[in-house]
Write an enzyme that holds these catalytic residues in place. Structure first.
Site, PDB file in Angstrom:
ATOM      1  N   HIS A 106      20.159  -7.136   6.759  1.00 41.08           N
ATOM      2  CA  HIS A 106      18.896  -6.429   6.658  1.00 41.08           C
ATOM      3  C   HIS A 106      18.547  -5.316   7.522  1.00 41.08           C
ATOM      4  O   HIS A 106      17.822  -5.564   8.894  1.00 41.08           O
ATOM      5  CB  HIS A 106      17.598  -7.728   6.619  1.00 41.08           C
ATOM      6  N   LYS A 151      -1.401   0.545   4.645  1.00 46.21           N
ATOM      7  CA  LYS A 151      -2.624   0.667   5.618  1.00 46.21           C
ATOM      8  C   LYS A 151      -2.353   1.555   6.871  1.00 46.21           C
ATOM      9  O   LYS A 151      -3.012   2.235   7.206  1.00 46.21           O
ATOM     10  CB  LYS A 151      -2.971  -0.827   6.188  1.00 46.21           C
ATOM     11  N   GLY A 203      16.771 -11.233  -1.693  1.00 41.24           N
ATOM     12  CA  GLY A 203      16.017 -12.179  -2.725  1.00 41.24           C
ATOM     13  C   GLY A 203      16.530 -13.706  -2.366  1.00 41.24           C
ATOM     14  O   GLY A 203      17.568 -13.850  -1.787  1.00 41.24           O
ATOM     15  N   SER A 232     -17.470   0.757   1.818  1.00 41.05           N
ATOM     16  CA  SER A 232     -17.682  -0.526   2.297  1.00 41.05           C
ATOM     17  C   SER A 232     -17.812  -0.401   3.718  1.00 41.05           C
ATOM     18  O   SER A 232     -18.257  -1.200   4.547  1.00 41.05           O
ATOM     19  CB  SER A 232     -16.331  -1.531   2.326  1.00 41.05           C
TER      20      SER A 232
END
Length: 517
Positions: free
Chosen positions: A175, A372, A58, A229
């Site tokens: 990270h 996705k 953060g 769609s």
């Protein structure tokens, strides 16, 4: 969407750019994960009973007034916790450690030194080269939590990693979720499998199995219509629903007049040739243009389009199908960006935050918890043709969010023609598959002087946008070859009336979004 006996890993979001990436990495290890806002972490821990908790990074300093905190009960719960960057600092501070400003900080590739070879999470050393990780911090842990041992340090982080195996509390300043950290996925795997004891059950097969069971349970003996769609999301949602309820599903494709060049005809042809599912096509272009007349606010556009979609589905259901359920291809990033999971609203997606309150359907969203890339893998497993699976994402509101300001038929046609040129040139250069999205945007309210032949022009610019991304939560602008941009620019100004200037958007997400509205 998970087996009743499969436990979830909660990723607590402290405003990190990479919170969603952490969740994706966990899922890539075939473990189900969800992102939850820090302010609600305790409620989620109590209600979801997670197998583990990961605290994200953060932008804040843990000692700054108003910095996001963590309910002490979370740290006291009998659940393994891994803190990353800010998450590690916060856990250290709340468990008796010390966090201070680290001078110039550490950003990018950083060399770390192991200080305790008993480390549970650190992957084995490979070779004699310096061990590097990806850092992004200004503050540093200078004293570990009580009972924890320091297992790694760096020049700017005396406590670059700490472990308390007895209480199953672990923290790393770097990270592990980013690709620039060698061994990052192995570190996450060691936490999930060795420390927590999870098994890799989150697979394409399990996702399909669970989604079908969920749809059957929700729809029961009723009928459903699917908002089609032609993109991968709604197509996969339709295929899963058809597996679940068979011929009690009807797909409805609404031609809003806001689609890309030739898209309505292409979607109808492809769907009828590939699927044995009833398809109803509704031509509603005039209704959408009428509803959008005079509207300039982006959020208002999205909500108008979302409501009109619903009304058309309701009318179709009442007159032709008697459907009681509406199936949508809503994805996890849609939920997060629309603020529907307690996160801050970035923009309302027409099928989430843009829905009206009085919907006459039970909403069915079999892809609601998927990214996705997971949807595409499922599409392949279901045998959906690659032409569907790898289509570029296209916003539900269509070209309405690619016309800045009021949407008119003339402006939509301008964008449509410019967009066709963008797609043709990228296809010709063999670049389309490597991009997440590429498209044209019209800024009709921003006019500039130009020259056409010997005459003065005063026309609008077209903005070309092309980005690379894995899940749309973050994106980087694509470094397209200059010669490709040159061809796109020359063709647009020569072939599209009312445009005399082309600019290329070089903004990443964040701080921008992929779409302009």
């Amino acid at each position: 969407m998970r087996h009743a006996d499969e436990q979830v890993v909660l990723v607590v979001d402290f405003g990190a750019q990479y919170a969603q990436l952490i969740a994706r990495r966990v899922r890539e290890l075939h473990v189900y994960s969800e992102v939850v806002p820090a302010r609600d972490a305790l409620a989620f821990v109590r209600s979801r009973r997670p197998a583990a908790v990961i605290l994200s990074g953060g932008p804040a300093s843990v000692y700054a007034p108003g910095a996001p905190g963590l309910a002490p009960e979370v740290l006291e719960a009998n659940v393994p916790i891994l803190g990353i960057c800010y998450g590690a600092q916060l856990m250290a501070q709340q468990l008796g450690g010390v966090v201070e400003h680290g001078g110039s900080g550490e950003y990018g590739r950083t060399v770390i030194e192991r200080t305790d070879e008993r480390a549970h999470l650190l992957p084995p050393l490979r070779g004699e080269a310096p061990e590097t990780v990806w850092m992004s911090h200004a503050d540093a842990i200078v004293a570990p939590p009580e009972g924890a041992r320091v297992v790694a340090s760096s020049a700017g982080a005396p406590v670059a990693a700490f472990e308390d195996p007895a209480r199953r509390r672990f923290g790393v300043q770097w990270h592990p979720e980013v690709s620039h950290t060698p061994g990052g996925m192995e570190l996450l795997g060691r936490f999930l499998f060795d420390v927590v004891g999870l098994e890799p059950r989150w697979t394409s097969f399990s996702i399909i199995e669970q989604a079908i069971a969920e749809v059957r349970s929700t729809v029961g003996d009723g009928r459903a219509i699917c908002a089609l769609s032609g993109g991968v999301d709604s197509t996969v949602a339709a295929a899963l629903t058809a597996e679940a309820i068979g011929d009690r599903l009807t797909c409805v494709f609404v031609d809003t007049g806001l689609l890309r060049s030739g898209e309505a005809e292409q979607v109808e042809h492809l769907f009828r040739s590939q699927f044995d599912i009833e398809l109803i096509v509704v031509d509603a272009a005039d209704r959408f243009f009428d509803a959008l007349a005079g509207v300039t606010d982006p959020e208002a556009k999205r909500k108008i389009i979302g409501e009109l979609f619903i009304r058309i589905f309701e009318e179709t259901a009442a007159s032709k199908t008697n459907a009681t359920h509406l199936v949508q291809g809503t994805l996890y990033p849609d939920i997060v960006e629309s603020g529907s999971d307690g996160s801050a609203t970035i923009k309302s997606h027409h099928n989430v935050g843009g829905l009206p309150d009085d919907v006459a359907f039970t909403i069915v969203e079999p892809l609601r918890r998927l990214f996705k890339d997971e949807v595409r893998r499922i599409g392949v497993e279901l045998g959906i043709p690659e032409s569907f699976v790898w289509r570029q994402p296209f916003p539900g509101p269509g070209i309405a969010v690619r016309v800045l300001g009021e949407v008119t038929a003339e402006r939509v046609e301008t964008v449509r023609r410019a967009d066709r040129i963008v797609q043709d040139e990228l296809d010709e250069a063999g670049l389309s598959r490597s991009l997440w999205q590429a498209f044209a945007v019209l800024a009709p309210g921003l006019r500039s002087v130009g020259v056409s032949g010997d005459a003065r022009t005063y026309d609008a610019p077209v903005i070309v946008r092309a980005v690379e991304s894995e899940d749309a939560m973050t994106a980087d602008w694509a470094r397209l070859p200059w010669e490709v941009l040159d061809r796109i620019s020359r063709r647009i100004v020569n072939e599209v009336p009312g445009v005399n200037r082309v600019v290329y958007d070089v903004t990443s997400k964040p701080p921008g979004t992929i779409e302009w509205e």
